[in-house]
Enzyme design. Sequence first.
Site, mmCIF file in Angstrom:
data_model
loop_
_atom_site.group_PDB
_atom_site.id
_atom_site.type_symbol
_atom_site.label_atom_id
_atom_site.label_comp_id
_atom_site.label_asym_id
_atom_site.label_seq_id
_atom_site.Cartn_x
_atom_site.Cartn_y
_atom_site.Cartn_z
ATOM 1 C CE LYS A 100 -3.537 -0.017 2.843
ATOM 2 N NZ LYS A 100 -4.305 -0.131 4.176
HETATM 3 C C1 E4P Z 1 -7.472 0.753 5.769
HETATM 4 O O1 E4P Z 1 -6.555 -0.193 6.161
HETATM 5 C C2 E4P Z 1 -7.632 2.085 6.131
HETATM 6 O O2 E4P Z 1 -6.531 2.561 6.596
HETATM 7 C C3 E4P Z 1 -8.768 2.065 7.259
HETATM 8 O O3 E4P Z 1 -9.841 1.370 6.854
HETATM 9 C C4 E4P Z 1 -9.090 3.183 7.702
HETATM 10 O O4 E4P Z 1 -10.383 3.561 8.238
HETATM 11 P P1 E4P Z 1 -10.891 4.780 9.003
HETATM 12 O O5 E4P Z 1 -11.278 5.589 8.214
HETATM 13 O O6 E4P Z 1 -11.632 4.026 10.264
HETATM 14 O O7 E4P Z 1 -9.244 5.022 9.817
#
Ligand code: E4P
Length: 212
Positions: free
Chosen positions: A84
């Site tokens: 990522k």
């Molecule tokens: C994926 O891994 C993202 O970092 C995560 O789903 C972000 O979600 P949030 O908006 O609850 O931090």
Amino acid sequence: MSLLLDSARISEAETVSHWGWVGGITTNPALLAGSGLSPTETLARLASLTPGPVFYQLTARDLEGMLEEAGRAAKILGDQLVVKIMPTPAGFQAAARLSEKISCALTAVFSPAQALVAQAAGARFVIIYYHRARTLLPEAESRQLVGDCLAALSGSETHLLAASVKSPHEAIELRRAGVEYLTLPLSVLEALVPHPLSEQAAQEFQKHGAGI
Ligand code: E4P
């Protein structure tokens, strides 16, 4: 279509590993920091608990640092790795350099323009933060985000993956809009399953039914 677990907790990965319908695991630096183990140990354990991809988010911010860190992640996760990358200029450069050999996902994407560049850089996934977009983007932009990202990726081999999904309702909204990959916290994955009327029907069959 695939449902993924958004977690770095070994116990949660163990739970879904018995279900058979969760196709992989996504992590991020915040989730890894709270796993209770070193990031390296956590990733290795997660990889052993799923046959699918394990997403690891780079923490380096410069191109050379990202390329080096991606190499280290590949040594831990092998073919299960999806790296990522944040959608910065250096991040798009890193994706363009890595994507021939390593599956890349541009993450924290909040515009179709970023999705366009991610596809051009050879990314396998574009990750939108759905709940954050709905709460933080202007209404019109937020409403258009999914459809415009899908349009930006149409005809390509880059998939749209939704993260920051807070309920079964949001998950269904995303599927209805055509999103193929959803990564969900354990609590949302668990909430997909039950329905009171299904439970009622099961009890009726249990009480009055017969089987082989
Ligand atoms: C994926 O891994 C993202 O970092 C995560 O789903 C972000 O979600 P949030 O908006 O609850 O931090």
